[in-house]
Design a protein around this motif. Structure first.
Motif, PDB file in Angstrom:
ATOM      1  N   SER A   1      -5.340 -13.585  60.330  1.00 36.91           N
ATOM      2  CA  SER A   1      -5.561 -13.198  58.945  1.00 36.91           C
ATOM      3  C   SER A   1      -7.030 -13.425  58.608  1.00 36.91           C
ATOM      4  O   SER A   1      -7.754 -14.093  59.352  1.00 36.91           O
ATOM      5  CB  SER A   1      -4.660 -14.007  58.002  1.00 36.91           C
ATOM      6  N   ARG A   2      -7.455 -12.848  57.499  1.00 33.91           N
ATOM      7  CA  ARG A   2      -8.849 -13.005  57.092  1.00 33.91           C
ATOM      8  C   ARG A   2      -8.941 -13.156  55.582  1.00 33.91           C
ATOM      9  O   ARG A   2      -8.130 -12.602  54.835  1.00 33.91           O
ATOM     10  CB  ARG A   2      -9.697 -11.824  57.562  1.00 33.91           C
ATOM     11  N   ASP A   3      -9.942 -13.897  55.168  1.00 33.34           N
ATOM     12  CA  ASP A   3     -10.265 -14.065  53.757  1.00 33.34           C
ATOM     13  C   ASP A   3     -11.713 -13.616  53.585  1.00 33.34           C
ATOM     14  O   ASP A   3     -12.642 -14.365  53.916  1.00 33.34           O
ATOM     15  CB  ASP A   3     -10.078 -15.533  53.350  1.00 33.34           C
ATOM     16  N   ASN A   4     -11.890 -12.397  53.132  1.00 33.33           N
ATOM     17  CA  ASN A   4     -13.248 -11.854  53.044  1.00 33.33           C
ATOM     18  C   ASN A   4     -14.105 -12.617  52.030  1.00 33.33           C
ATOM     19  O   ASN A   4     -15.320 -12.727  52.212  1.00 33.33           O
ATOM     20  CB  ASN A   4     -13.189 -10.374  52.688  1.00 33.33           C
ATOM     21  N   ALA A   5     -13.493 -13.135  50.998  1.00 27.67           N
ATOM     22  CA  ALA A   5     -14.247 -13.881  49.998  1.00 27.67           C
ATOM     23  C   ALA A   5     -14.826 -15.164  50.578  1.00 27.67           C
ATOM     24  O   ALA A   5     -15.875 -15.635  50.135  1.00 27.67           O
ATOM     25  CB  ALA A   5     -13.355 -14.194  48.811  1.00 27.67           C
ATOM     26  N   GLU A   6     -14.141 -15.715  51.559  1.00 26.30           N
ATOM     27  CA  GLU A   6     -14.587 -16.958  52.196  1.00 26.30           C
ATOM     28  C   GLU A   6     -15.236 -16.722  53.551  1.00 26.30           C
ATOM     29  O   GLU A   6     -15.604 -17.682  54.239  1.00 26.30           O
ATOM     30  CB  GLU A   6     -13.396 -17.914  52.369  1.00 26.30           C
ATOM     31  N   SER A   7     -15.355 -15.438  53.963  1.00 25.95           N
ATOM     32  CA  SER A   7     -15.935 -15.099  55.274  1.00 25.95           C
ATOM     33  C   SER A   7     -15.259 -15.880  56.397  1.00 25.95           C
ATOM     34  O   SER A   7     -15.935 -16.430  57.293  1.00 25.95           O
ATOM     35  CB  SER A   7     -17.444 -15.370  55.281  1.00 25.95           C
ATOM     36  N   THR A   8     -13.956 -15.937  56.341  1.00 26.37           N
ATOM     37  CA  THR A   8     -13.194 -16.759  57.278  1.00 26.37           C
ATOM     38  C   THR A   8     -12.058 -15.942  57.889  1.00 26.37           C
ATOM     39  O   THR A   8     -11.403 -15.162  57.204  1.00 26.37           O
ATOM     40  CB  THR A   8     -12.618 -17.989  56.564  1.00 26.37           C
ATOM     41  N   VAL A   9     -11.856 -16.155  59.171  1.00 28.13           N
ATOM     42  CA  VAL A   9     -10.711 -15.585  59.873  1.00 28.13           C
ATOM     43  C   VAL A   9      -9.891 -16.733  60.439  1.00 28.13           C
ATOM     44  O   VAL A   9     -10.445 -17.758  60.844  1.00 28.13           O
ATOM     45  CB  VAL A   9     -11.155 -14.591  60.972  1.00 28.13           C
TER      46      VAL A   9
ATOM     47  N   VAL B   1     -14.662 -14.050  67.557  1.00 24.94           N
ATOM     48  CA  VAL B   1     -15.660 -13.033  67.892  1.00 24.94           C
ATOM     49  C   VAL B   1     -15.737 -11.982  66.792  1.00 24.94           C
ATOM     50  O   VAL B   1     -14.793 -11.805  66.022  1.00 24.94           O
ATOM     51  CB  VAL B   1     -15.345 -12.359  69.249  1.00 24.94           C
ATOM     52  N   ALA B   2     -16.859 -11.272  66.745  1.00 22.03           N
ATOM     53  CA  ALA B   2     -17.079 -10.285  65.697  1.00 22.03           C
ATOM     54  C   ALA B   2     -17.874  -9.103  66.228  1.00 22.03           C
ATOM     55  O   ALA B   2     -18.713  -9.248  67.130  1.00 22.03           O
ATOM     56  CB  ALA B   2     -17.829 -10.925  64.531  1.00 22.03           C
ATOM     57  N   ARG B   3     -17.593  -7.941  65.639  1.00 20.18           N
ATOM     58  CA  ARG B   3     -18.393  -6.752  65.904  1.00 20.18           C
ATOM     59  C   ARG B   3     -18.413  -5.925  64.627  1.00 20.18           C
ATOM     60  O   ARG B   3     -17.421  -5.872  63.897  1.00 20.18           O
ATOM     61  CB  ARG B   3     -17.857  -5.930  67.069  1.00 20.18           C
TER      62      ARG B   3
ATOM     63  N   SER C   1     -21.204 -16.616  59.130  1.00 17.82           N
ATOM     64  CA  SER C   1     -22.368 -16.570  58.261  1.00 17.82           C
ATOM     65  C   SER C   1     -23.383 -15.602  58.848  1.00 17.82           C
ATOM     66  O   SER C   1     -23.367 -15.330  60.054  1.00 17.82           O
ATOM     67  CB  SER C   1     -22.985 -17.967  58.103  1.00 17.82           C
ATOM     68  N   GLY C   2     -24.233 -15.069  57.975  1.00 17.69           N
ATOM     69  CA  GLY C   2     -25.252 -14.136  58.443  1.00 17.69           C
ATOM     70  C   GLY C   2     -24.745 -12.723  58.625  1.00 17.69           C
ATOM     71  O   GLY C   2     -25.434 -11.896  59.223  1.00 17.69           O
ATOM     72  N   VAL C   3     -23.528 -12.435  58.121  1.00 18.93           N
ATOM     73  CA  VAL C   3     -22.943 -11.099  58.232  1.00 18.93           C
ATOM     74  C   VAL C   3     -22.350 -10.697  56.895  1.00 18.93           C
ATOM     75  O   VAL C   3     -22.011 -11.554  56.070  1.00 18.93           O
ATOM     76  CB  VAL C   3     -21.832 -11.038  59.296  1.00 18.93           C
TER      77      VAL C   3
ATOM     78  N   HIS D   1     -29.415 -14.454  60.948  1.00 15.00           N
ATOM     79  CA  HIS D   1     -28.867 -15.137  62.122  1.00 15.00           C
ATOM     80  C   HIS D   1     -27.365 -15.249  61.955  1.00 15.00           C
ATOM     81  O   HIS D   1     -26.866 -15.900  61.064  1.00 15.00           O
ATOM     82  CB  HIS D   1     -29.498 -16.516  62.269  1.00 15.00           C
ATOM     83  N   VAL D   2     -26.619 -14.591  62.863  1.00  9.12           N
ATOM     84  CA  VAL D   2     -25.164 -14.597  62.796  1.00  9.12           C
ATOM     85  C   VAL D   2     -24.627 -15.865  63.446  1.00  9.12           C
ATOM     86  O   VAL D   2     -25.058 -16.253  64.537  1.00  9.12           O
ATOM     87  CB  VAL D   2     -24.581 -13.371  63.511  1.00  9.12           C
ATOM     88  N   GLN D   3     -23.711 -16.488  62.766  1.00  6.80           N
ATOM     89  CA  GLN D   3     -23.093 -17.695  63.305  1.00  6.80           C
ATOM     90  C   GLN D   3     -21.598 -17.664  63.039  1.00  6.80           C
ATOM     91  O   GLN D   3     -21.168 -17.335  61.936  1.00  6.80           O
ATOM     92  CB  GLN D   3     -23.720 -18.942  62.670  1.00  6.80           C
ATOM     93  N   LEU D   4     -20.833 -17.999  64.071  1.00  8.87           N
ATOM     94  CA  LEU D   4     -19.384 -18.123  63.962  1.00  8.87           C
ATOM     95  C   LEU D   4     -19.019 -19.539  64.358  1.00  8.87           C
ATOM     96  O   LEU D   4     -19.359 -19.970  65.465  1.00  8.87           O
ATOM     97  CB  LEU D   4     -18.672 -17.121  64.873  1.00  8.87           C
ATOM     98  N   VAL D   5     -18.342 -20.247  63.492  1.00  9.63           N
ATOM     99  CA  VAL D   5     -18.011 -21.645  63.749  1.00  9.63           C
ATOM    100  C   VAL D   5     -16.503 -21.829  63.672  1.00  9.63           C
ATOM    101  O   VAL D   5     -15.905 -21.677  62.602  1.00  9.63           O
ATOM    102  CB  VAL D   5     -18.717 -22.575  62.755  1.00  9.63           C
ATOM    103  N   GLU D   6     -15.915 -22.157  64.831  1.00  9.57           N
ATOM    104  CA  GLU D   6     -14.472 -22.358  64.905  1.00  9.57           C
ATOM    105  C   GLU D   6     -14.106 -23.817  64.664  1.00  9.57           C
ATOM    106  O   GLU D   6     -14.915 -24.717  64.919  1.00  9.57           O
ATOM    107  CB  GLU D   6     -13.912 -21.960  66.279  1.00  9.57           C
ATOM    108  N   SER D   7     -12.889 -24.019  64.227  1.00 11.85           N
ATOM    109  CA  SER D   7     -12.334 -25.361  64.099  1.00 11.85           C
ATOM    110  C   SER D   7     -10.816 -25.260  64.194  1.00 11.85           C
ATOM    111  O   SER D   7     -10.256 -24.164  64.091  1.00 11.85           O
ATOM    112  CB  SER D   7     -12.746 -26.006  62.772  1.00 11.85           C
ATOM    113  N   GLY D   8     -10.171 -26.398  64.388  1.00 11.27           N
ATOM    114  CA  GLY D   8      -8.717 -26.437  64.358  1.00 11.27           C
ATOM    115  C   GLY D   8      -8.039 -26.584  65.694  1.00 11.27           C
ATOM    116  O   GLY D   8      -6.812 -26.705  65.755  1.00 11.27           O
ATOM    117  N   GLY D   9      -8.788 -26.555  66.769  1.00  5.77           N
ATOM    118  CA  GLY D   9      -8.168 -26.732  68.077  1.00  5.77           C
ATOM    119  C   GLY D   9      -7.699 -28.169  68.265  1.00  5.77           C
ATOM    120  O   GLY D   9      -7.965 -29.040  67.436  1.00  5.77           O
TER     121      GLY D   9
END
Length: 124
Positions: free
Chosen positions: A70-78, A96-98, A25-27, A1-9
């Motif tokens: 920017s992205r941190d692949n180790a943390e799965s974060t953009v 978003v992701a593809r 998560s899930g990717v 199950h793919v999940q993208l969770v934003e924060s910081g707005g």
């Protein structure tokens, strides 16, 4: 199950800064093209920035030289660092992701499979 969770707005005055984060998560994160889109009610979704590898980034003309993806692949974060914000940056921002990096550069919204719930940015 793919999940993208934003924060910081949030709300900020013109000229201010915000940093958006998105945890995936899930990717297998490193295999995914990541992007930030934004949407203003009544308007089409706009690609703000895309990132494939750490050094391959692209920006909409309206945010060039003010926003940094920017992205941190180790943390799965953009991330999206937004500087010198303007009232016209007010929008709901979506992570978003593809899968796959080919054709990622400012690709159309319809080509992205996964969307976060969005985080509101308001600039006054």
């Amino acid at each position: 199950h793919v999940q993208l969770v934003e924060s910081g707005g949030g709300s900020v005055q013109a000229g201010g800064s915000l940093r958006l984060s998105c945890v995936a998560s899930g990717v297998t994160f490193g295999e995914y093209c990541m992007a930030w889109f934004r949407r203003v009610p009544g308007k089409e979704r706009e690609a703000v920035a895309t990132i494939t590898t750490v050094i391959d980034t692209n920006y909409a003309d309206s945010v060039k030289d003010r926003f940094t993806i920017s992205r941190d692949n180790a943390e799965s974060t953009v991330y999206l660092q937004m500087m010198n914000l303007k009232p016209e940056d007010t929008a709901m921002y979506y992570c978003v992701a593809r899968i796959g990096m080919f054709g990622c550069k400012l690709a159309a919204a319809s080509t992205f499979s996964y969307w976060g719930q969005g985080t509101q940015v308001t600039v006054s």
